[in-house]
Design an enzyme around this catalytic site. Structure first.
Site, short mmCIF file in Angstrom:
data_model
loop_
_atom_site.label_atom_id
_atom_site.label_comp_id
_atom_site.label_asym_id
_atom_site.label_seq_id
_atom_site.Cartn_x
_atom_site.Cartn_y
_atom_site.Cartn_z
N CYS A 89 -0.58 -1.87 2.63
CA CYS A 89 -1.85 -2.20 2.39
C CYS A 89 -2.83 -2.38 3.47
O CYS A 89 -3.97 -1.86 3.29
CB CYS A 89 -1.91 -3.44 1.22
SG CYS A 89 -1.20 -2.76 -0.02
N ALA A 148 -8.99 -7.18 3.56
CA ALA A 148 -9.61 -7.23 4.75
C ALA A 148 -9.60 -8.63 5.50
O ALA A 148 -9.31 -8.79 6.62
CB ALA A 148 -11.05 -6.29 4.62
C1 UDX Z 1 0.91 1.72 -4.01
C2 UDX Z 1 -0.07 1.49 -2.95
O1 UDX Z 1 0.68 1.61 -1.77
C3 UDX Z 1 -0.80 0.37 -3.26
O2 UDX Z 1 -2.25 0.41 -2.39
C4 UDX Z 1 -1.35 0.28 -4.63
O3 UDX Z 1 -2.16 -0.78 -4.63
C5 UDX Z 1 -0.55 0.44 -5.41
O4 UDX Z 1 0.45 1.65 -5.21
P1 UDX Z 1 3.34 0.56 -4.13
O5 UDX Z 1 3.77 0.28 -5.51
O6 UDX Z 1 3.80 -0.31 -2.91
O7 UDX Z 1 1.71 0.49 -3.88
O8 UDX Z 1 3.74 2.31 -3.82
P2 UDX Z 1 5.09 2.90 -4.08
O9 UDX Z 1 6.23 2.05 -3.98
O10 UDX Z 1 5.09 4.24 -3.24
O11 UDX Z 1 5.10 3.49 -5.44
C6 UDX Z 1 4.40 4.28 -6.15
C7 UDX Z 1 5.22 5.18 -7.06
O12 UDX Z 1 4.40 5.90 -7.83
C8 UDX Z 1 6.31 6.02 -6.30
O13 UDX Z 1 7.45 5.64 -6.91
C9 UDX Z 1 5.80 7.55 -6.74
O14 UDX Z 1 7.02 8.26 -6.91
C10 UDX Z 1 5.12 7.10 -8.09
N1 UDX Z 1 4.01 8.21 -8.21
C11 UDX Z 1 3.22 8.77 -7.64
C12 UDX Z 1 4.14 8.79 -9.82
O15 UDX Z 1 5.04 8.32 -10.59
N2 UDX Z 1 3.30 9.77 -10.14
C13 UDX Z 1 2.57 10.37 -9.15
O16 UDX Z 1 1.62 11.11 -9.53
C14 UDX Z 1 2.40 9.99 -8.00
C1 UDX Z 2 -0.42 -8.03 1.33
C2 UDX Z 2 -1.55 -9.28 0.50
O1 UDX Z 2 -1.07 -10.46 1.06
C3 UDX Z 2 -1.36 -9.15 -0.86
O2 UDX Z 2 -2.43 -9.97 -1.56
C4 UDX Z 2 -1.84 -7.67 -1.17
O3 UDX Z 2 -1.63 -7.42 -2.66
C5 UDX Z 2 -0.99 -6.68 -0.46
O4 UDX Z 2 -0.99 -6.85 0.99
P1 UDX Z 2 1.76 -7.70 1.80
O5 UDX Z 2 1.59 -6.80 2.73
O6 UDX Z 2 3.06 -7.43 0.82
O7 UDX Z 2 0.54 -8.34 0.95
O8 UDX Z 2 2.46 -9.14 2.57
P2 UDX Z 2 1.67 -10.25 3.44
O9 UDX Z 2 2.51 -11.36 3.27
O10 UDX Z 2 0.32 -10.32 3.18
O11 UDX Z 2 2.12 -9.74 4.92
C6 UDX Z 2 1.22 -8.72 5.57
C7 UDX Z 2 1.63 -8.57 7.03
O12 UDX Z 2 0.96 -9.56 7.68
C8 UDX Z 2 3.11 -8.70 7.32
O13 UDX Z 2 3.41 -7.89 8.30
C9 UDX Z 2 3.38 -10.05 7.90
O14 UDX Z 2 4.28 -10.41 8.58
C10 UDX Z 2 1.77 -10.42 8.50
N1 UDX Z 2 1.49 -11.66 8.65
C11 UDX Z 2 1.13 -12.45 7.52
C12 UDX Z 2 1.37 -12.53 9.97
O15 UDX Z 2 1.72 -11.73 11.09
N2 UDX Z 2 0.94 -13.75 9.85
C13 UDX Z 2 0.54 -14.34 8.57
O16 UDX Z 2 0.08 -15.58 9.03
C14 UDX Z 2 0.81 -13.84 7.54
#
Ligand code: UDX
Ligand code: UDX
Length: 462
Positions: free
Chosen positions: A281, A230
């Site tokens: 996220c 946040a």
């Molecule tokens: C996700 C969330 O977006 C994030 O907020 C959290 O912190 C971590 O999990 P991410 O790894 O980016 O992050 O998600 P995603 O790439 O969608 O991967 C989740 C995986 O879990 C998928 O590959 C899905 O198939 C798998 N999954 C989901 C299982 O294996 N079992 C389940 O029951 C549900």
């Molecule tokens: C974020 C958090 O940084 C990470 O700690 C958490 O675990 C997951 O969420 P991520 O979403 O992978 O990571 O990328 P981040 O680099 O934080 O960028 C998020 C979004 O903000 C992107 O769309 C990026 O382009 C935007 N951004 C970031 C800006 O517009 N300006 C900035 O200065 C930084």
């Protein structure tokens, strides 16, 4: 010492974080499981460009560890049974129906993972929440796990398993995941059972300076992850709100960012104005925080944080409107090139990408769009625009030059380095005149573009 780890969820978080554990802890077996067999096949692909997650440096780690102490499979039950530590890294999207819809996180995958663990785990198991979760989710997980009394075949009730729950949120950012995991600012471990906290800390101590390992109670750890996201998102909405003011007053957002960022109390990171934050996220976690505040009777706090998301959507609307306004108020019979579809550079992830909402606004105004992104494949772009009537309005191109051909404007929405090095003189020749460049990331060489003959709009500059 821990010898066997299982991770449920082979996504953007589970895949890279387990790869880095495997790399740094050769004596630990790391099994990453997922219900999605196609994804597992991709993780096991001999062609390393086919890994389901693109992260600089990840392919090298997979090359080194896969088949030695890092395995990807769909064998959820077996790997849960063998594990001493289980990371839950499944997705927790915002609920689309029911109580809390639009705000609360949908914990159905967390619940089903906990049920599977409850059923198949053996002896004592440490269950780690890696996914970002609402505060007090550990209680739900605990309730499910504690209901796992086994009934043996011959009908005698035997309680043979125990669980300890740890919150260990992941702070990696996509695009720099491997570096973030190898050199984290901190590792946060929340829990109630000292022994389990120590065992989990010991895994990280294989490569992380112990001074960077912060231990807290469960609830502080769960909440800190939401609050970190946040606060980060808040900085982006803050600088984006000021970008609009810069455009109207003659101030330059880059200069303002440098001027305020040199104050150590403010700091210079995360001050890049742009088309708003995307990614899986930020929006989800803030909405989740808003829901929690409402749930606990804090409507003023909820409103305060919700404003961050509102400004983010407003920024995207604002950029779309500016494009339309500059192209004589209409986009019908106009072709535009959209450069960049991932939510930030160096990732193939498109979740909540500003490109999606901005492109949709432009299509609504009648534009035909040519997309190009260096890492996002055609299917992933097309699936965002499924409606039939959109089909003939969307083209996904092999190169930025092909995308720009015959267009009225090039809109840069992701800050890929290669867009800075394009042959802009040649692109100018390929376009209809007057030719526009809209730089929503405010990072192209505007002077050079103007010299070539482009009309240029750059975010946060007048
Ligand atoms: C996700 C969330 O977006 C994030 O907020 C959290 O912190 C971590 O999990 P991410 O790894 O980016 O992050 O998600 P995603 O790439 O969608 O991967 C989740 C995986 O879990 C998928 O590959 C899905 O198939 C798998 N999954 C989901 C299982 O294996 N079992 C389940 O029951 C549900
Ligand atoms: C974020 C958090 O940084 C990470 O700690 C958490 O675990 C997951 O969420 P991520 O979403 O992978 O990571 O990328 P981040 O680099 O934080 O960028 C998020 C979004 O903000 C992107 O769309 C990026 O382009 C935007 N951004 C970031 C800006 O517009 N300006 C900035 O200065 C930084």
């Amino acid at each position: 010492m821990i010898k066997n780890i299982c991770c449920i969820g082979a996504g953007y978080v589970g895949g890279p974080s387990m790869a880095v554990i495997a790399l740094n802890c050769p004596e630990i077996m790391v099994n990453v499981v997922d219900i999605n067999s196609q994804k597992i096949d991709e993780w096991n692909s001999s062609d390393f460009s086919k890994l389901p997650v693109f992260e600089p440096g990840l392919d090298n780690i997979i090359k080194k560890c896969r088949g030695k102490n890092l395995f990807f499979s769909t064998e959820v039950e077996k790997n849960i049974s063998n594990a001493e530590v289980i990371f839950i890294s499944v997705n927790t999207p915002t609920k689309t129906v029911g109580v809390g819809k639009g705000y609360a996180s949908d914990l159905k995958w967390i619940e089903s993972s906990a049920r599977q663990i409850s059923k198949f785990a053996k002896n004592h198991t440490i269950v780690i929440e890696k996914s970002t979760l609402p505060v007090r989710t550990a209680e739900t997980i605990k309730n499910i796990l504690d209901s796992s009394e086994e009934i043996a075949d011959f009908g005698i009730k035997k309680v043979s398993k125990t669980f300890s729950i740890i919150s260990n949120p992941e702070f990696l950012a996509e695009g720099s995941a491997i570096n973030d995991l190898q050199n984290p600012d901190r590792v946060l471990i929340g829990g109630e059972d000292k022994k389990s906290i120590e065992l989990v800390s010991n895994i990280y101590k294989n490569w992380v300076d112990p001074r960077k390992i912060i231990t807290t109670n469960l609830w502080s750890s769960e909440l800190s992850k939401l609050v970190a996201n946040a606060f980060l998102a808040q900085r982006i909405s803050s600088i984006n709100s000021i970008s609009a003011l810069c455009e109207l007053t003659g101030a330059n957002i880059n200069e303002v960012a440098i001027a305020i960022g040199t104050d150590k109390r403010i700091g210079n990171k995360f001050l890049n104005a742009g088309p708003g934050f995307g990614g899986s996220c930020f929006k989800k976690d803030i909405l989740n925080l808003v829901y929690l505040c409402q749930y606990y009777g804090l409507p003023e706090v909820a409103d305060y944080w919700e404003q961050i998301v509102k400004i983010n959507s407003w920024q995207q609307e604002r950029i779309s409107s500016l494009v339309i306004k500059n192209l004589f108020g209409t986009l019908s019979n106009k072709k535009l090139a959209v450069l960049g579809f991932s939510f930030k550079a160096n990732t193939n992830d498109t979740r909540e990408s500003p490109s999606i909402s901005i492109a949709k606004n432009l299509i609504k105004e009648g534009a035909e769009l040519n997309f190009y992104d260096p890492k996002v494949n055609k299917e992933d772009i097309l699936k965002e625009f499924q409606r039939k009537e959109n089909e003939e309005k969307i083209n996904v191109c092999e190169t930025a030059l092909i995308a720009a051909k015959g267009t009225d404007a090039v809109i840069v929405l992701t800050e890929w380095e290669q867009f800075n090095n394009l042959d802009w003189e040649y692109i100018f020749k390929l376009m209809r005149k007057p030719a526009w460049v809209f730089d929503s990331r405010n990072y192209l060489n505007t002077d050079q573009l103007k010299k070539i003959g482009f009309n240029v709009w750059s975010l946060g500059q007048s």
